[in-house]
Design a protein around this motif. Structure first.
Motif, PDB file in Angstrom:
ATOM      1  N   LEU A  27       0.829  -1.206   0.000  1.00  0.00           N
ATOM      2  CA  LEU A  27       0.000   0.000   0.000  1.00  0.00           C
ATOM      3  C   LEU A  27       0.862   1.253   0.000  1.00  0.00           C
ATOM      4  CD1 LEU A  27      -2.954   1.095   0.251  1.00  0.00           C
ATOM      5  CD2 LEU A  27      -2.587   1.077   2.708  1.00  0.00           C
ATOM      6  N   LEU A  28       1.957   1.231   0.739  1.00  0.00           N
ATOM      7  CA  LEU A  28       2.821   2.402   0.824  1.00  0.00           C
ATOM      8  C   LEU A  28       3.761   2.537  -0.372  1.00  0.00           C
ATOM      9  CD1 LEU A  28       3.757   2.246   4.602  1.00  0.00           C
ATOM     10  CD2 LEU A  28       2.090   3.749   3.488  1.00  0.00           C
ATOM     11  N   ARG A  29       4.210   1.404  -0.937  1.00  0.00           N
ATOM     12  CA  ARG A  29       5.213   1.451  -1.990  1.00  0.00           C
ATOM     13  C   ARG A  29       4.706   1.019  -3.353  1.00  0.00           C
ATOM     14  NH1 ARG A  29      10.443  -1.538  -0.517  1.00  0.00           N
ATOM     15  NH2 ARG A  29      11.025  -0.404  -2.381  1.00  0.00           N
ATOM     16  N   GLN A  34      -3.712   1.111  -8.900  1.00  0.00           N
ATOM     17  CA  GLN A  34      -4.411  -0.168  -8.870  1.00  0.00           C
ATOM     18  C   GLN A  34      -3.777  -1.124  -7.865  1.00  0.00           C
ATOM     19  OE1 GLN A  34      -3.468   1.338 -11.719  1.00  0.00           O
ATOM     20  NE2 GLN A  34      -5.394   1.814 -12.724  1.00  0.00           N
ATOM     21  N   ASP A  35      -2.450  -1.109  -7.778  1.00  0.00           N
ATOM     22  CA  ASP A  35      -1.770  -1.935  -6.782  1.00  0.00           C
ATOM     23  C   ASP A  35      -2.139  -1.503  -5.370  1.00  0.00           C
ATOM     24  OD1 ASP A  35      -0.458  -3.519  -8.630  1.00  0.00           O
ATOM     25  OD2 ASP A  35       1.270  -2.179  -8.744  1.00  0.00           O
ATOM     26  N   ARG A  36      -2.274  -0.220  -5.164  1.00  0.00           N
ATOM     27  CA  ARG A  36      -2.634   0.279  -3.846  1.00  0.00           C
ATOM     28  C   ARG A  36      -4.063  -0.103  -3.469  1.00  0.00           C
ATOM     29  NH1 ARG A  36       0.920   4.967  -5.318  1.00  0.00           N
ATOM     30  NH2 ARG A  36       2.666   4.739  -3.876  1.00  0.00           N
ATOM     31  N   VAL A  37      -4.972  -0.078  -4.441  1.00  0.00           N
ATOM     32  CA  VAL A  37      -6.352  -0.477  -4.167  1.00  0.00           C
ATOM     33  C   VAL A  37      -6.417  -1.961  -3.819  1.00  0.00           C
ATOM     34  CG1 VAL A  37      -8.630  -0.788  -5.225  1.00  0.00           C
ATOM     35  CG2 VAL A  37      -7.411   1.347  -5.534  1.00  0.00           C
ATOM     36  N   LEU A  38      -5.690  -2.797  -4.552  1.00  0.00           N
ATOM     37  CA  LEU A  38      -5.666  -4.225  -4.238  1.00  0.00           C
ATOM     38  C   LEU A  38      -5.026  -4.487  -2.878  1.00  0.00           C
ATOM     39  CD1 LEU A  38      -4.768  -5.791  -7.686  1.00  0.00           C
ATOM     40  CD2 LEU A  38      -6.927  -5.945  -6.445  1.00  0.00           C
ATOM     41  N   LEU A  43      -5.745  -5.785   2.786  1.00  0.00           N
ATOM     42  CA  LEU A  43      -5.580  -5.352   4.170  1.00  0.00           C
ATOM     43  C   LEU A  43      -6.876  -5.458   4.951  1.00  0.00           C
ATOM     44  CD1 LEU A  43      -3.301  -4.212   5.921  1.00  0.00           C
ATOM     45  CD2 LEU A  43      -4.103  -1.945   5.322  1.00  0.00           C
ATOM     46  N   TYR A  44      -7.994  -5.031   4.357  1.00  0.00           N
ATOM     47  CA  TYR A  44      -9.230  -5.113   5.120  1.00  0.00           C
ATOM     48  C   TYR A  44      -9.723  -6.557   5.238  1.00  0.00           C
ATOM     49  CZ  TYR A  44     -12.973  -5.670   1.603  1.00  0.00           C
ATOM     50  OH  TYR A  44     -13.815  -6.148   0.657  1.00  0.00           O
ATOM     51  N   ILE A  45      -9.474  -7.382   4.246  1.00  0.00           N
ATOM     52  CA  ILE A  45      -9.874  -8.790   4.349  1.00  0.00           C
ATOM     53  C   ILE A  45      -9.058  -9.491   5.440  1.00  0.00           C
ATOM     54  CG2 ILE A  45      -9.783 -11.011   3.153  1.00  0.00           C
ATOM     55  CD1 ILE A  45     -10.660  -9.501   0.642  1.00  0.00           C
ATOM     56  N   ASN A  46      -7.752  -9.231   5.478  1.00  0.00           N
ATOM     57  CA  ASN A  46      -6.933  -9.836   6.535  1.00  0.00           C
ATOM     58  C   ASN A  46      -7.294  -9.287   7.907  1.00  0.00           C
ATOM     59  OD1 ASN A  46      -5.416 -11.660   5.027  1.00  0.00           O
ATOM     60  ND2 ASN A  46      -4.027 -10.052   4.362  1.00  0.00           N
ATOM     61  N   GLY A  47      -7.658  -8.021   7.983  1.00  0.00           N
ATOM     62  CA  GLY A  47      -8.117  -7.459   9.253  1.00  0.00           C
ATOM     63  C   GLY A  47      -9.403  -8.115   9.723  1.00  0.00           C
TER      64      GLY A  47
END
Length: 93
Positions: A27-29, A34-38, A43-47
């Motif tokens: 997400l940061l790099r 599109q990579d950041r959205v994925l 991240l939210y699924i793992n959370g």
């Protein structure tokens, strides 16, 4: 709760935490939006899965309701982000 179930819950929590760390790095790099959205979706699924594992470990049903809300808001957010990336606006006039 028996020892095998307890150990597997802790192992799953560790795996989900490592996956969240990798998703945060992407997400940061991320090279593109599109990579950041994925990465945000991951991240939210793992959370959500981490909260489900905590609910199983503690034995409380409140965590399952919280995970359901996270799934709902995450789906709406990822849909809005995808629409924004495709069309440049979320709400059409």
């Amino acid at each position: 709760m028996n020892a095998i179930l307890s150990g597997s819950i802790y192992f799953a929590l560790t795996c989900f935490s490592v996956a969240m760390l990798f998703a945060l790095l992407r997400l940061l790099r991320g090279p593109s939006a599109q990579d950041r959205v994925l990465a945000l979706d991951t991240l939210y699924i793992n959370g959500m899965l981490t909260i489900l594992m905590l609910g199983m470990g503690i034995g409380s049903a409140v965590y399952f309701d919280i995970a359901l809300l996270i799934a709902l808001f995450g789906f709406v957010a990822s849909t809005a982000m995808a629409k924004f990336l495709l069309r440049g606006e979320v709400i059409e006039p």
